[in-house]
Design an enzyme around this catalytic site. Structure first.
Site, PDB file in Angstrom:
ATOM      1  CG  ASP A  43      -2.240   0.696   0.991  1.00  0.00           C
ATOM      2  OD1 ASP A  43      -2.390   1.375  -0.041  1.00  0.00           O
ATOM      3  OD2 ASP A  43      -3.144   0.549   1.851  1.00  0.00           O
ATOM      4  CG  ASP A  64      -9.238   2.590   0.595  1.00  0.00           C
ATOM      5  OD1 ASP A  64      -8.489   2.254  -0.343  1.00  0.00           O
ATOM      6  OD2 ASP A  64      -8.886   2.572   1.789  1.00  0.00           O
TER       7      ASP A  64
END
Length: 509
Positions: free
Chosen positions: A326, A386
């Site tokens: 990430d 997200d």
């Protein structure tokens, strides 16, 4: 010079022009095309996973995101002067006859800009400033495709143009072996950072009989960002947890952000010379999260490279075969580094080190990652922001003009415009929600996320088994087992088996 398509003639400035199947190959670090479309629609492609990708009207400019110091979290700062009509790697204009004019870079570090008269492509040739030189590692890494400043130009129906562009990228950047994407249970959207060993073991038991391949432990297991060891919530350690996951019939998966570091970490305190610096010599801000700022590791530094390889090898030795990586955009953050490499090469080099250290059998999912530079090294890639158990976040999107924040609508908008990547890499649009508990999404909004997962070919959820009633559990199982027939009808409409789904709502900005 002039080039001619069947229904379009253009004046082009480029080093050379050569006809190829499906269009033309242009060369040059800068190219420009005079187009006749005026204030048409422009396809903007964002730089990393979360960056806005959408068809935008050239006569309707969007304000730049308000928080300038957090631009790297939104997009490449180099794209901001001409935002939103400057995108990463590829851009396109809508023609009056239904075709699109697509200009796509065939190597890394390029941007495409548009206005009512001109479509431009520019490669970034600048090196980052170096703070010192080293004889043991004095030069930038080299890789096939990085030095060839070439472009693909097409004028065709949208699907045909993007399909041919993807074929050419495959030739330049390669691809991993693409079988079916794994079905993933991820802890993030159920537990966020409130994970602990006993709760994950209970969840493993509750998933018995569900057709997942991967059980992925997300953020919250580590001591700090940069200190990748188990914290006190995992008293048995990560090796034992991976063994428990495997005994339960799943592939162990683990989240980490290996290119960034928190200032209160041991790594930051012990190695301040490993951090990318701004023009004043201070750590360059890569973003804000976990209650404060975080910074980027300098991947041109030989000792950082050694640490990175050792960290990945350690995690693989614990038994985690699926790695979710990430905040990877930080690798290419503007700033001063140990070696003055071009920014466009740094991320690809760092991800290559991760791939080599993890081994060919490991599954790498990149997130917050430069898109083109992930192709050929990663197995899967997040292609949008997200999701969240709510539809929109107007405080962030309307008032801060930032469409990269967690929200189901943001995830749908950008992921939908990245489906052309599917022949090159597993395209992850993020999780689907089946629970009504702790969820503000309507049934229709949850259905949009489910249908997007079908289109992308990547299925994941974070719903805790104890939160699902019998009907929700059956719906989750049916989703994981489904293999619907997909037909794309136009830019926003799809037929999924016998149902037509229209995602046109997602492009209203």
């Amino acid at each position: 010079m002039k080039i001619k398509f069947e229904n379009l003639q253009l004046a082009v400035a480029a080093g050379s022009v050569r006809p190829i199947q499906g269009g033309f190959l242009l060369s040059g670090s800068k190219v420009a095309l005079l187009h006749p479309f005026g204030y048409t629609q422009f396809y903007r492609h964002g730089y990393h996973s979360w960056s806005l990708s959408a068809w935008l009207a050239l006569d309707h400019p969007l304000p730049r995101p308000v928080l300038e110091h957090l631009w790297p979290h939104c997009d490449d700062p180099d794209l901001m002067p001409d935002y939103p009509f400057s995108g990463s790697a590829v851009g396109a204009l809508q023609g009056q006859d239904g075709n699109i004019l697509l200009l796509g870079a065939l190597s890394l570090g390029a941007r495409v800009q548009a206005d009512p008269q001109v479509l431009r492509g520019v490669y970034d040739l600048q090196a980052t400033p170096g703070v010192q030189r080293s004889e043991e590692n004095p030069a930038e890494p080299t890789q096939e495709g990085w030095q060839d400043f070439e472009w693909f130009l097409a004028y065709d129906p949208e699907q045909a143009a993007f399909s041919r562009y993807a074929e050419l990228l495959k030739q330049r950047l390669g691809t991993r072996e693409l079988g079916p994407a794994p079905r993933v249970w991820c802890s993030w959207y159920g537990l966020y950072t409130d994970i602990r060993e006993d709760l994950l073991l209970e969840t493993l038991q509750g998933l018995s009989g569900m057709p997942f391949e991967v059980f992925q432990v997300d953020d919250g297991w580590q001591q700090r960002i940069g200190d990748w060891e188990a914290n006190a919530k995992f008293p048995s350690g990560m090796l034992a947890l991976a063994e428990n996951i495997r005994r339960s019939g799943f592939t162990p998966g683990l989240w980490l952000a290996p290119f960034i570091v928190q200032p209160d970490s041991h790594l930051f305190q012990q190695h301040p010379e490993w951090i990318v610096r701004d023009e004043y010599g201070q750590p360059a801000l890569a973003g804000e999260n976990w209650g404060g700022a975080f910074y980027a590791l300098d991947l041109t530094h030989p000792q950082v490279q050694e640490w990175l390889v050792e960290t990945i090898q350690k995690i693989r030795a614990w038994g985690f075969d699926y790695l979710k990586l990430d905040f990877l955009y930080a690798a290419n953050l503007p700033g001063k580094r140990y070696q003055p490499w071009p920014r466009r090469t740094i991320f690809r080099h760092g991800l290559g080190l991760v791939r080599e250290a993890a081994g060919e059998q490991a599954y790498l999912l990149t997130c917050g990652a430069p898109v083109l530079a992930s192709i050929g090294l990663a197995d899967g890639m997040r292609i949008g922001p997200d999701v969240a158990p709510y539809w929109d976040n107007p405080d962030r999107s309307r008032y801060l003009h930032d469409f990269t924040g967690p929200a189901a609508l943001n995830a749908i908008r950008t992921s939908l415009q990245r489906l052309w990547l599917r022949p090159l890499i597993h395209t992850d649009p993020d999780v689907v929600f089946f629970r009504e508990r702790y969820n503000l999404l309507t049934p229709q909004e949850r259905n949009y996320l489910r249908d997007l997962a079908f289109l992308a070919g990547f299925k994941a959820t974070s719903d805790l088994p104890v939160w699902l009633d019998e009907g929700e559990r059956r719906a989750l199982k049916a989703f994981l087992e489904a293999d619907p027939h997909i037909e794309r009808l136009d830019r926003y409409r799809f037929r999924i088996d016998q149902k037509i789904v229209d995602f046109g709502f997602s492009q209203k900005l």
